[in-house]
Every structure is written in C-alpha cells, then in structure tokens.
Design a protein around this motif. Structure first.
Motif, short mmCIF file in Angstrom:
data_model
loop_
_atom_site.label_atom_id
_atom_site.label_comp_id
_atom_site.label_asym_id
_atom_site.label_seq_id
_atom_site.Cartn_x
_atom_site.Cartn_y
_atom_site.Cartn_z
N UNK A 27 -79.14 -75.36 7.88
CA UNK A 27 -78.59 -74.77 6.66
C UNK A 27 -79.44 -75.00 5.42
N UNK A 28 -80.28 -76.03 5.41
CA UNK A 28 -81.13 -76.24 4.24
C UNK A 28 -82.33 -77.09 4.61
N UNK A 29 -83.49 -76.64 4.19
CA UNK A 29 -84.72 -77.42 4.32
C UNK A 29 -85.49 -77.30 3.01
N UNK A 30 -86.05 -78.43 2.56
CA UNK A 30 -86.86 -78.44 1.35
C UNK A 30 -88.34 -78.61 1.67
N UNK A 31 -88.68 -78.64 2.98
CA UNK A 31 -90.07 -78.89 3.36
C UNK A 31 -90.69 -77.79 4.24
N UNK A 32 -89.88 -76.98 4.90
CA UNK A 32 -90.43 -76.01 5.85
C UNK A 32 -91.01 -74.77 5.19
N UNK A 33 -90.55 -74.46 3.99
CA UNK A 33 -91.09 -73.33 3.23
C UNK A 33 -91.56 -73.92 1.91
N UNK A 34 -92.86 -74.10 1.73
CA UNK A 34 -93.40 -74.79 0.54
C UNK A 34 -92.84 -74.26 -0.78
N UNK A 35 -92.15 -75.16 -1.50
CA UNK A 35 -91.64 -74.82 -2.81
C UNK A 35 -90.38 -73.99 -2.83
N UNK A 36 -89.80 -73.73 -1.66
CA UNK A 36 -88.64 -72.84 -1.59
C UNK A 36 -87.51 -73.50 -0.80
N UNK A 37 -86.34 -73.72 -1.41
CA UNK A 37 -85.17 -74.18 -0.65
C UNK A 37 -84.78 -73.10 0.36
N UNK A 38 -84.80 -73.44 1.64
CA UNK A 38 -84.63 -72.39 2.64
C UNK A 38 -83.74 -72.82 3.79
N UNK A 39 -83.09 -71.85 4.39
CA UNK A 39 -82.41 -72.05 5.67
C UNK A 39 -83.41 -71.73 6.77
N UNK A 40 -83.18 -72.29 7.96
CA UNK A 40 -84.07 -72.04 9.09
C UNK A 40 -83.29 -71.41 10.23
N UNK A 41 -83.78 -70.27 10.69
CA UNK A 41 -83.20 -69.58 11.85
C UNK A 41 -84.11 -69.83 13.04
N UNK A 42 -83.55 -70.38 14.13
CA UNK A 42 -84.31 -70.67 15.34
C UNK A 42 -83.99 -69.62 16.39
N UNK A 43 -85.00 -68.86 16.80
CA UNK A 43 -84.78 -67.83 17.81
C UNK A 43 -85.04 -68.37 19.22
N UNK A 44 -84.39 -67.76 20.19
CA UNK A 44 -84.53 -68.17 21.59
C UNK A 44 -85.58 -67.32 22.30
N UNK A 45 -86.37 -67.96 23.12
CA UNK A 45 -87.37 -67.26 23.91
C UNK A 45 -88.77 -67.52 23.40
#
Length: 209
Positions: A27-45
C-alpha cells in the motif's frame, strides 16, 4: 435464446482471461519509486528463472495465490489519492500481462505517476507503452553479461538488447540494475554490463540469500 446464452458465456470468458493477474499490493513505499510515495502492484508470472529469486510465489504457477481483483486495487488507489503520487508495477514480469496497457491507462486517469519494473524481454510492449506516454519511470534488470544469460533466460537475447536501446533513447527517467550474486557473477562481469549503460543510471544490488 440458447444461442444468446452461449454468446454471453463466451464474452464473460474473454473478459476474465484478459484481467491482470495481481499477486500482491503493497500500500505504500517511499523507496521503490525515487522521490514519489507509491503503491506497489505485484503481477504473477515470469519468463525468467533467477537462482536467487525472492518472489517464487509470483513466478511459479503452482505457488500462485488467489489473484487480487482490479476493482479492489483501484478502489484502494481512489481512497489514497491524496497520499499516493505514483504506482510501481513489478512482478514477476509485468509485460507478460495481456491487460497491462489498459491497466496503466486507468492509473493515469487518477493522475498518478507510473514506474514499470521489467526484465526487458518484451521490447514491443515497452515501446508501445512509451509511445502512448504511459510510463514515467522504467527500471530494467540486466541479469548478467550475454555469455551467462542462459542461467536466467532461455529466450532470444536480442529482445534484451532491443529493450536496452529503447529505454536509453526514450527520454524517460530510467534505471538499469544488476543483482550481484557472487556465486554467479564477478567484477569482470559487472564491468562488461556497465559498458552497455555508460550513458544511463546504473546500480548494483547486493544479493540477499
């Protein structure tokens, strides 16, 4: 009437097949997208088999958990629009998803930035997304020099080279990265990789086992 029902079942089947296969939502990451508070969607496959993979539940179909629906994901995005500024789409390998373009188009309607993580095996998908102005940041993993890529990928390495070129000439913010597993790679290997990305941002990640 029977023919109509049969046609309806066919339409429903097509819709389900083309839905994104989402194995997780951070629901929230402050490190995976430089400078951008972001959610992360993990796809299967995934079409690679990395020896050090930390997300086997997103790679091997027999380990897949029940997919999260698009509706659930977008309901969350809408609730968090004031906090979130972006979405990271990772995997697995997101470019394997048949509905990826439509999924990102819906994200952009919410005025969110999109970062795509990819292994670079689908240059046509990358180019299409770039041409449609759907990506704001791309991170591509370069697994190894060419002579060791068979440890990760059994497909056409020309696809990797095409993606590398497409990203470097895109004008979009991007990052190339290599996971440094010392049981597979050495310093000479890293030097070879760096020569491919001399005009781009490149980082080496230590392998955690």
């Amino acid at each position: 009437m029977k023919a109509r029902k049969k046609s309806l079942r066919y339409v429903i089947h097509i819709v389900l097949v083309n839905k994104m296969q989402i194995g997780g939502l951070q629901k929230l990451s402050l490190i995976d997208y430089p400078g951008v508070p972001a959610a992360i969607v993990f796809t299967q496959g995934c079409n690679m088999r990395c020896p050090y993979c930390h997300n086997p539940q997103l790679v091997y179909p027999h380990l897949f958990e029940t997919s999260i629906s698009d509706e659930e994901v977008f309901n969350f995005f809408k609730k968090r629009q004031k906090l979130l500024k972006g979405v990271v789409i990772t995997g697995g390998e997101p470019t394997l998803q048949k509905d990826l373009t439509e999924f990102i188009e819906e994200i952009k309607k919410l005025n969110l930035f999109v970062k795509l993580d990819t292994n670079g095996t689908n240059p046509k998908v990358l180019k299409d997304l770039i041409d449609k102005n759907l990506l704001d940041f791309i991170a591509m993993d370069i697994k190894s020099p060419e002579d060791k890529y068979n440890l990760f990928f059994k497909g056409d390495l020309d696809m990797i080279k095409q993606s590398l070129s497409i990203i470097q000439s895109s004008g979009i913010a991007h990052l190339f990265r290599t996971t440094y597993d010392k049981s597979i790679l050495n310093e000479i290997d890293l030097s070879e990789i760096k020569r491919l990305v001399t005009t781009s941002t490149y980082t080496v990640q230590e392998c955690r086992k």
